[in-house]
Design an enzyme around this catalytic site. Structure first.
Site, short mmCIF file in Angstrom:
data_model
loop_
_atom_site.label_atom_id
_atom_site.label_comp_id
_atom_site.label_asym_id
_atom_site.label_seq_id
_atom_site.Cartn_x
_atom_site.Cartn_y
_atom_site.Cartn_z
N LYS A 158 0.84 -1.20 0.00
CA LYS A 158 0.00 0.00 0.00
C LYS A 158 0.87 1.25 0.00
O LYS A 158 1.95 1.26 0.60
CB LYS A 158 -0.91 0.00 1.25
CG LYS A 158 -1.88 -1.16 1.25
CD LYS A 158 -2.64 -1.25 2.55
CE LYS A 158 -3.93 -0.45 2.51
NZ LYS A 158 -4.78 -0.76 3.70
N GLY A 165 -8.18 4.20 -3.45
CA GLY A 165 -7.92 2.85 -3.93
C GLY A 165 -6.67 2.73 -4.79
O GLY A 165 -6.35 1.65 -5.28
N GLU A 200 0.72 -5.04 4.34
CA GLU A 200 -0.27 -5.52 5.31
C GLU A 200 -0.68 -6.93 4.93
O GLU A 200 -0.78 -7.25 3.74
CB GLU A 200 -1.54 -4.64 5.28
CG GLU A 200 -1.44 -3.38 6.10
CD GLU A 200 -2.71 -2.55 6.07
OE1 GLU A 200 -3.70 -2.94 5.41
OE2 GLU A 200 -2.71 -1.47 6.69
N TYR A 202 -3.18 -9.56 3.90
CA TYR A 202 -4.43 -9.38 3.18
C TYR A 202 -5.53 -10.13 3.92
O TYR A 202 -5.43 -11.34 4.16
CB TYR A 202 -4.29 -9.91 1.74
CG TYR A 202 -5.54 -9.67 0.93
CD1 TYR A 202 -5.88 -8.39 0.49
CD2 TYR A 202 -6.40 -10.72 0.61
CE1 TYR A 202 -7.03 -8.17 -0.25
CE2 TYR A 202 -7.55 -10.51 -0.13
CZ TYR A 202 -7.86 -9.22 -0.56
OH TYR A 202 -9.00 -9.00 -1.28
N ARG A 293 -12.09 14.39 6.34
CA ARG A 293 -12.96 15.20 5.48
C ARG A 293 -14.36 14.60 5.50
O ARG A 293 -14.57 13.54 6.06
CB ARG A 293 -12.42 15.16 4.05
CG ARG A 293 -12.29 13.70 3.56
CD ARG A 293 -11.87 13.61 2.13
NE ARG A 293 -11.36 12.30 1.77
CZ ARG A 293 -12.10 11.27 1.36
NH1 ARG A 293 -13.42 11.40 1.27
NH2 ARG A 293 -11.55 10.13 1.06
N VAL A 296 -17.75 10.76 0.54
CA VAL A 296 -18.73 10.60 -0.53
C VAL A 296 -20.04 10.01 0.03
O VAL A 296 -21.14 10.49 -0.26
CB VAL A 296 -18.17 9.68 -1.65
CG1 VAL A 296 -19.24 9.40 -2.70
CG2 VAL A 296 -16.93 10.29 -2.28
N ARG A 339 -23.39 4.52 -6.16
CA ARG A 339 -22.64 5.55 -6.88
C ARG A 339 -22.89 5.35 -8.38
O ARG A 339 -22.51 4.33 -8.96
CB ARG A 339 -21.14 5.41 -6.63
CG ARG A 339 -20.74 5.66 -5.19
CD ARG A 339 -19.22 5.83 -5.11
NE ARG A 339 -18.78 5.85 -3.72
CZ ARG A 339 -17.59 6.30 -3.31
NH1 ARG A 339 -16.72 6.74 -4.21
NH2 ARG A 339 -17.27 6.29 -2.05
P1 ADP Z 1 -14.67 8.23 0.10
O1 ADP Z 1 -13.35 7.92 0.78
O2 ADP Z 1 -15.28 9.53 0.47
O3 ADP Z 1 -15.57 7.08 0.12
P2 ADP Z 1 -13.27 8.05 -2.39
O4 ADP Z 1 -12.27 7.10 -1.81
O5 ADP Z 1 -14.02 7.64 -3.62
O6 ADP Z 1 -14.38 8.46 -1.39
O7 ADP Z 1 -12.55 9.42 -2.61
C1 ADP Z 1 -13.25 10.59 -2.93
C2 ADP Z 1 -12.46 11.40 -3.88
O8 ADP Z 1 -11.24 11.79 -3.30
C3 ADP Z 1 -12.10 10.67 -5.16
O9 ADP Z 1 -12.19 11.60 -6.21
C4 ADP Z 1 -10.68 10.24 -4.92
O10 ADP Z 1 -9.97 10.09 -6.12
C5 ADP Z 1 -10.16 11.39 -4.09
N1 ADP Z 1 -9.08 11.02 -3.18
C6 ADP Z 1 -9.17 10.26 -2.08
N2 ADP Z 1 -7.99 10.17 -1.44
C7 ADP Z 1 -7.11 10.90 -2.16
C8 ADP Z 1 -5.70 11.22 -2.04
N3 ADP Z 1 -4.95 10.76 -1.04
N4 ADP Z 1 -5.16 12.00 -2.97
C9 ADP Z 1 -5.89 12.46 -3.99
N5 ADP Z 1 -7.20 12.22 -4.15
C10 ADP Z 1 -7.80 11.44 -3.27
P1 ADP Z 2 -7.48 4.02 0.28
O1 ADP Z 2 -6.64 5.02 0.99
O2 ADP Z 2 -7.10 3.87 -1.14
O3 ADP Z 2 -8.93 4.24 0.53
P2 ADP Z 2 -7.60 1.83 2.19
O4 ADP Z 2 -6.46 1.51 3.08
O5 ADP Z 2 -8.75 2.54 2.81
O6 ADP Z 2 -7.06 2.63 0.94
O7 ADP Z 2 -8.11 0.50 1.50
C1 ADP Z 2 -9.04 0.51 0.45
C2 ADP Z 2 -9.71 -0.83 0.35
O8 ADP Z 2 -8.74 -1.87 0.11
C3 ADP Z 2 -10.42 -1.28 1.61
O9 ADP Z 2 -11.72 -0.78 1.68
C4 ADP Z 2 -10.40 -2.79 1.49
O10 ADP Z 2 -11.41 -3.27 0.64
C5 ADP Z 2 -9.08 -3.04 0.81
N1 ADP Z 2 -8.04 -3.32 1.82
C6 ADP Z 2 -7.18 -2.44 2.36
N2 ADP Z 2 -6.36 -3.05 3.22
C7 ADP Z 2 -6.72 -4.35 3.26
C8 ADP Z 2 -6.22 -5.51 3.93
N3 ADP Z 2 -5.18 -5.45 4.76
N4 ADP Z 2 -6.84 -6.70 3.68
C9 ADP Z 2 -7.86 -6.79 2.82
N5 ADP Z 2 -8.35 -5.74 2.15
C10 ADP Z 2 -7.78 -4.53 2.34
#
Ligand code: ADP
Ligand code: ADP
Ligand code: MG
Length: 453
Positions: A158, A165, A200, A202, A293, A296, A339
């Protein structure tokens, strides 16, 4: 209310959402728009709009100086950042603070603290919040190999600076390690300008459970229950719901308490979300990250609590207290959000911008549509593909889901491609109805929706 005028540094549905909250509170709204958005719903709805630059986000919605100048030039007291763009940029938050502009969100130090997911993990540990077994920063491939042996497969790389994502790669076995490491670092560098990775374990069968939290400047910290966002594709949420009835009640109580502990500990102010992954097989939960923040999917929480979270953001930012205690937060009913994106399921979910020639969302009791779209609207190709959030509430999950399914069938959009047929597929699946799914369900079942692969 001490705020008289708020500048909205965002676009799309969230800009419209914030304008409506301002209006309901008697606050004037100014929306900062790019050249591609001068005719947008937000531009028409706001009391005023100011053009901040060319269409490309880097030249407009991410242009800190242009946005600050627009706020100062329009004598706005505050900036609401929405989500994405500058919402979690500590430098921007600090610039607001330095210019005496209220940032509708937490302090720059809170944003900074949680902005690095690796640092946030360590902070969570220090407050006794469990994290997924994993690693600190992984320097190189050799170190990754040694760490992988300790954590075991499958595991994830990650990006420390990640979000949305991006920068996440699964590694199923030793043979995949090198390619995953290289790809994840490259994606992280390109997307966030920081290639730092960590690892991490999985969680093979997991649910995404997140807690809506809120703090104020008087040291109060409360939660508004959880959301389940386990229906995902490529680590991105597609459908979200509240409350998280598929996780045992006892465990949910523990997750909520852990989130509040963390927020209280860091004296967090304003709205935030603490994200967890729930391991179904072990009945254990682990901290993933905190988003500093509005999210969504905040509407599902609003529908089950009856609290307007964006209005609360504005009140807390203006220096007021939360005005309600934990005991006063009551959950009732169930809400589901879909969405709706401008993308083509048939073409690997590629974005599908263009002119909307027909836009007929369903009307139904208990249905809320958060959207900036209208018939004739030209969806610009420069930004993310969210067209609308369709949120449906019912007395329980079964009712909310059935209403969602019917509403999706009635939703008519022409001129561009959307993911509505895909959402219909998901919400009609027996596994979805029974709750028998985890974050990998889409990946494992999409073949039945797109048989040709
Ligand atoms: P939420 O976390 O609110 O469910 P998303 O993960 O879909 O929603 O993120 C909302 C918006 O913020 C998206 O347009 C995503 O690309 C943007 N975003 C989220 N985290 C970051 C980041 N670290 N840097 C840039 N854009 C981000
Ligand atoms: P982002 O900053 O892109 O939102 P997150 O750490 O919130 O990243 O992880 C996004 C998604 O990836 C989670 O909602 C989950 O579905 C998956 N994920 C993240 N970490 C793990 C993990 N250790 N094991 C399984 N799924 C994971
Ligand atoms: Mg996340």
């Amino acid at each position: 209310m001490s705020l008289k005028r708020v500048l909205i540094a965002n676009r799309g549905e969230i800009a419209v959402r914030v304008i409506k909250a301002c209006r309901a509170m008697g606050i004037e709204s100014v929306v900062a728009v790019s050249k591609a958005d001068t005719d947008s719903a937000a531009a028409h709805l706001a009391d005023r709009s100011v053009c901040i630059g060319p269409p490309r986000a880097g030249d407009s919605y991410l242009n800190q100086n242009a946005i600050l100048a627009a706020a100062l030039g329009t004598k706005s007291d505050a900036i609401h950042p929405g989500y994405g763009f500058l919402a979690e940029n500590p430098r921007f938050v600090r610039a607001c603070e330095d210019h005496g502009i209220t940032f509708v969100g937490p302090s720059s130090s809170s944003v900074e603290m949680m902005g690095n997911k690796l640092a946030a993990r360590e902070l969570a540990v220090s407050y006794g919040v469990p994290v997924v077994p994993g690693s600190p920063r992984v320097k190189d491939l050799k170190e990754a190999g040694t760490t992988a042996e300790k954590i075991g497969y499958p595991l994830l790389f990650k990006a420390a600076a990640g979000g949305g994502g991006r920068g996440i790669r699964i590694v199923n076995s030793k043979g995949e390690l090198e390619a995953a490491f290289t790809n994840a670092s490259a994606e992280a560098e390109a997307a966030f300008g920081d290639s730092t990775l960590y690892m991490e374990r999985y969680v093979v069968s997991g649910r995404h459970i997140e807690i809506q939290v809120f703090g104020d400047s008087f040291g109060n910290a409360i939660h508004f229950g959880e959301r389940d966002c386990s229906m995902q594709r490529r680590y991105q949420k597609i459908i979200e719901e509240a409350p998280g009835v598929m996780v045992p009640e006892d465990t949910r109580k523990k997750i909520r308490a852990a989130a509040v502990e963390l927020v209280q500990g860091i004296s967090y102010e304003n709205a935030g979300t603490v994200e967890f992954i729930y391991d179904i097989d072990r009945d254990e939960f682990y901290f993933l990250e905190m988003n500093t923040r509005i999210q969504v999917e905040h509407p599902v929480t609003e529908l089950v609590t009856g609290v307007d979270l964006v209005q609360l953001q504005l009140r807390v930012a203006s220096g007021e207290s939360l005005g309600l205690s934990q005991d006063e937060v009551a959950l009732s009913g169930h809400a589901i959000e879909c969405r709706i994106n401008a993308e083509s399921p048939q073409r690997s979910f590629h974005p599908s911008p263009g002119r909307i020639t027909r836009w007929r969302p369903p009307e139904m009791e208990g249905l809320r549509l958060d959207s900036h779209c209208f018939e004739g609207y030209l969806v610009p190709p420069f930004y993310d593909s969210l067209l609308a959030k369709m949120i449906v509430s019912g007395k329980d999950r079964t009712e909310a889901l059935e209403k969602t399914r019917v509403a999706l069938l009635k939703f008519e959009v022409e001129g561009i491609e959307t993911n509505i047929s895909f959402l219909s597929f998901l919400t009609s699946e027996p596994d979805f109805k029974s709750g028998n799914y985890n974050t990998r369900w889409v990946e494992q079942n999409i073949g039945r929706f797109l048989p040709q692969g």
